[in-house]
Design a protein around this motif. Structure first.
Motif, PDB file in Angstrom:
ATOM      1  N   THR A  50       0.834  -1.199   0.000  1.00 35.26           N
ATOM      2  CA  THR A  50       0.000   0.000   0.000  1.00 35.26           C
ATOM      3  C   THR A  50       0.871   1.251   0.000  1.00 35.26           C
ATOM      4  OG1 THR A  50      -1.803  -1.155   1.121  1.00 35.26           O
ATOM      5  CG2 THR A  50      -1.806   1.260   1.263  1.00 35.26           C
ATOM      6  N   ALA A  51       1.942   1.238   0.767  1.00 37.84           N
ATOM      7  CA  ALA A  51       2.865   2.385   0.780  1.00 37.84           C
ATOM      8  C   ALA A  51       3.448   2.611  -0.613  1.00 37.84           C
ATOM      9  CB  ALA A  51       3.979   2.154   1.800  1.00 37.84           C
ATOM     10  N   GLU A  52       3.790   1.527  -1.298  1.00 42.33           N
ATOM     11  CA  GLU A  52       4.306   1.635  -2.665  1.00 42.33           C
ATOM     12  C   GLU A  52       3.250   2.200  -3.609  1.00 42.33           C
ATOM     13  OE1 GLU A  52       5.778  -2.246  -3.741  1.00 42.33           O
ATOM     14  OE2 GLU A  52       7.255  -2.217  -2.112  1.00 42.33           O
ATOM     15  N   GLU A  53       1.996   1.758  -3.438  1.00 42.55           N
ATOM     16  CA  GLU A  53       0.904   2.298  -4.264  1.00 42.55           C
ATOM     17  C   GLU A  53       0.766   3.805  -4.062  1.00 42.55           C
ATOM     18  OE1 GLU A  53      -2.826  -0.497  -5.470  1.00 42.55           O
ATOM     19  OE2 GLU A  53      -2.952   0.495  -3.546  1.00 42.55           O
ATOM     20  N   ILE A  54       0.708   4.228  -2.810  1.00 46.09           N
ATOM     21  CA  ILE A  54       0.537   5.655  -2.514  1.00 46.09           C
ATOM     22  C   ILE A  54       1.701   6.456  -3.091  1.00 46.09           C
ATOM     23  CG2 ILE A  54       0.467   7.380  -0.661  1.00 46.09           C
ATOM     24  CD1 ILE A  54      -1.189   5.326   0.979  1.00 46.09           C
ATOM     25  N   GLU A  55       2.901   5.922  -2.989  1.00 48.57           N
ATOM     26  CA  GLU A  55       4.066   6.602  -3.564  1.00 48.57           C
ATOM     27  C   GLU A  55       3.920   6.745  -5.083  1.00 48.57           C
ATOM     28  OE1 GLU A  55       8.863   5.948  -3.912  1.00 48.57           O
ATOM     29  OE2 GLU A  55       7.849   5.202  -2.109  1.00 48.57           O
ATOM     30  N   GLU A 112       2.602  10.184  -9.772  1.00 46.46           N
ATOM     31  CA  GLU A 112       1.789  10.527 -10.943  1.00 46.46           C
ATOM     32  C   GLU A 112       1.316  11.974 -10.869  1.00 46.46           C
ATOM     33  OE1 GLU A 112      -1.076   8.295 -14.043  1.00 46.46           O
ATOM     34  OE2 GLU A 112      -1.568   7.915 -11.946  1.00 46.46           O
ATOM     35  N   TRP A 113       0.998  12.439  -9.668  1.00 45.13           N
ATOM     36  CA  TRP A 113       0.645  13.856  -9.503  1.00 45.13           C
ATOM     37  C   TRP A 113       1.800  14.728  -9.998  1.00 45.13           C
ATOM     38  CZ3 TRP A 113      -3.645  16.429  -8.744  1.00 45.13           C
ATOM     39  CH2 TRP A 113      -4.745  15.788  -8.158  1.00 45.13           C
ATOM     40  N   ASP A 114       3.006  14.378  -9.584  1.00 46.17           N
ATOM     41  CA  ASP A 114       4.170  15.170  -9.966  1.00 46.17           C
ATOM     42  C   ASP A 114       4.459  15.082 -11.464  1.00 46.17           C
ATOM     43  OD1 ASP A 114       4.463  15.818  -7.285  1.00 46.17           O
ATOM     44  OD2 ASP A 114       5.953  14.249  -6.913  1.00 46.17           O
ATOM     45  N   ASP A 115       4.293  13.892 -12.041  1.00 40.06           N
ATOM     46  CA  ASP A 115       4.620  13.672 -13.450  1.00 40.06           C
ATOM     47  C   ASP A 115       3.534  14.145 -14.413  1.00 40.06           C
ATOM     48  OD1 ASP A 115       6.919  12.467 -12.503  1.00 40.06           O
ATOM     49  OD2 ASP A 115       6.201  10.419 -12.836  1.00 40.06           O
ATOM     50  N   GLU A 116       2.270  13.941 -14.049  1.00 44.60           N
ATOM     51  CA  GLU A 116       1.158  14.181 -14.972  1.00 44.60           C
ATOM     52  C   GLU A 116       0.328  15.425 -14.649  1.00 44.60           C
ATOM     53  OE1 GLU A 116       0.805  12.446 -17.654  1.00 44.60           O
ATOM     54  OE2 GLU A 116       2.062  10.709 -17.223  1.00 44.60           O
ATOM     55  N   GLY A 117       0.424  15.901 -13.408  1.00 44.77           N
ATOM     56  CA  GLY A 117      -0.423  17.028 -13.010  1.00 44.77           C
ATOM     57  C   GLY A 117      -1.814  16.601 -12.572  1.00 44.77           C
ATOM     58  N   GLY A 160     -11.282   6.119   1.168  1.00 45.26           N
ATOM     59  CA  GLY A 160     -10.660   5.430   0.040  1.00 45.26           C
ATOM     60  C   GLY A 160     -10.015   6.430  -0.884  1.00 45.26           C
ATOM     61  N   PHE A 161     -10.087   6.155  -2.193  1.00 46.35           N
ATOM     62  CA  PHE A 161      -9.530   7.084  -3.168  1.00 46.35           C
ATOM     63  C   PHE A 161     -10.450   7.236  -4.357  1.00 46.35           C
ATOM     64  CE2 PHE A 161      -7.327   3.230  -4.981  1.00 46.35           C
ATOM     65  CZ  PHE A 161      -7.815   3.311  -6.281  1.00 46.35           C
ATOM     66  N   ALA A 162     -10.262   8.325  -5.074  1.00 47.50           N
ATOM     67  CA  ALA A 162     -10.889   8.571  -6.375  1.00 47.50           C
ATOM     68  C   ALA A 162      -9.975   9.533  -7.107  1.00 47.50           C
ATOM     69  CB  ALA A 162     -12.283   9.167  -6.218  1.00 47.50           C
ATOM     70  N   GLY A 163      -9.945   9.431  -8.414  1.00 45.97           N
ATOM     71  CA  GLY A 163      -9.124  10.368  -9.153  1.00 45.97           C
ATOM     72  C   GLY A 163      -8.851   9.931 -10.567  1.00 45.97           C
ATOM     73  N   LEU A 164      -7.816  10.525 -11.120  1.00 51.32           N
ATOM     74  CA  LEU A 164      -7.424  10.309 -12.507  1.00 51.32           C
ATOM     75  C   LEU A 164      -6.064   9.632 -12.560  1.00 51.32           C
ATOM     76  CD1 LEU A 164      -8.288  13.885 -13.812  1.00 51.32           C
ATOM     77  CD2 LEU A 164      -9.682  11.817 -14.106  1.00 51.32           C
ATOM     78  N   SER A 165      -5.909   8.734 -13.531  1.00 53.72           N
ATOM     79  CA  SER A 165      -4.622   8.088 -13.734  1.00 53.72           C
ATOM     80  C   SER A 165      -4.535   7.595 -15.174  1.00 53.72           C
ATOM     81  CB  SER A 165      -4.428   6.917 -12.766  1.00 53.72           C
ATOM     82  OG  SER A 165      -5.391   5.911 -13.008  1.00 53.72           O
ATOM     83  N   SER A 225      -2.442   6.249 -23.860  1.00 56.16           N
ATOM     84  CA  SER A 225      -2.571   7.690 -24.114  1.00 56.16           C
ATOM     85  C   SER A 225      -3.865   8.263 -23.525  1.00 56.16           C
ATOM     86  CB  SER A 225      -2.518   7.966 -25.621  1.00 56.16           C
ATOM     87  OG  SER A 225      -3.637   7.363 -26.253  1.00 56.16           O
ATOM     88  N   GLU A 226      -4.592   7.469 -22.768  1.00 56.47           N
ATOM     89  CA  GLU A 226      -5.867   7.890 -22.178  1.00 56.47           C
ATOM     90  C   GLU A 226      -5.673   8.263 -20.704  1.00 56.47           C
ATOM     91  OE1 GLU A 226      -8.683   8.126 -23.852  1.00 56.47           O
ATOM     92  OE2 GLU A 226      -8.629   6.669 -25.487  1.00 56.47           O
ATOM     93  N   VAL A 227      -6.684   8.927 -20.171  1.00 55.80           N
ATOM     94  CA  VAL A 227      -6.750   9.219 -18.739  1.00 55.80           C
ATOM     95  C   VAL A 227      -8.029   8.572 -18.221  1.00 55.80           C
ATOM     96  CG1 VAL A 227      -6.922  11.000 -16.977  1.00 55.80           C
ATOM     97  CG2 VAL A 227      -5.485  11.375 -18.996  1.00 55.80           C
TER      98      VAL A 227
END
Length: 177
Positions: free
Chosen positions: A46-51, A56-61, A77-82, A92-94
């Motif tokens: 889980t720590a690796e996942e969060i990292e 991805e935030w840093d790389d993709e915005g 939990g979580f929700a978001g874009l990846s 090439s999708e989000v």
């Protein structure tokens, strides 16, 4: 710091305090049964996942938000874009995605968080299109996807595990914010 508030939720970046509750979610076989081969994840995994999510935030915005209940401060939990890198045809999708602990199921939190994420994709990140990848048979996620107005586009096979996945998509000019 990127944050989104909805009537009941705070979508925010990850903190050290999120590791234990997210590890608890990832250790639940009911939560994980639709993800990859269904294996639960350890604290270290889980720590690796969060990292990776923070990278991805840093790389993709954009990335996966920690989702906190405003009323209690609990991590739900979580929700978001990846970028769905596990599927080469979608590299090439989000994608919009989510994962919530079982105590938070059936209360509309996933729909609320995913809707806010699509607004974020459209208004803040200027994306034209977002996909969602769902394992065939996962009706709870299918319901969230329908509520978002996403339409089934095609079926693909998970490259590692071989089970069928449905790719849904929405053109964000048609998204009802």
């Amino acid at each position: 710091m990127t944050e989104i508030r909805t009537p009941r939720l705070l979508l925010r970046r990850w903190t050290d305090d999120d590791l234990a509750p997210m590890a608890e979610i990832n250790a639940d076989p009911q939560v994980m049964r639709w993800i990859d081969d269904g294996s639960v994840l350890s604290l270290d995994e889980t720590a690796e996942e969060i990292e990776r999510w923070e990278d991805e935030w840093d790389d993709e915005g954009f990335g996966l938000f920690a989702v906190e209940l405003l009323a209690s401060g609990e991590l739900a939990g979580f929700a978001g874009l990846s970028v769905p890198g596990f599927l080469p045809e979608l590299a090439s999708e989000v994608a919009v995605s989510w994962r919530f602990g079982t105590p938070f199921w059936g209360q509309g939190y996933a729909s609320e968080a995913a809707h806010a994420t699509l607004e974020f994709a459209l208004q803040d990140r200027n994306l034209d299109r977002v996909v969602s990848v769902n394992r065939l048979g996962n009706e709870a996620s299918e319901n969230v996807i329908r509520k978002l107005g996403m339409k089934p586009e095609r079926e693909v096979e998970h490259p590692q595990y071989g089970f069928p996945l449905t790719v849904h998509a929405i053109d964000l000019t048609e998204f009802q914010a």
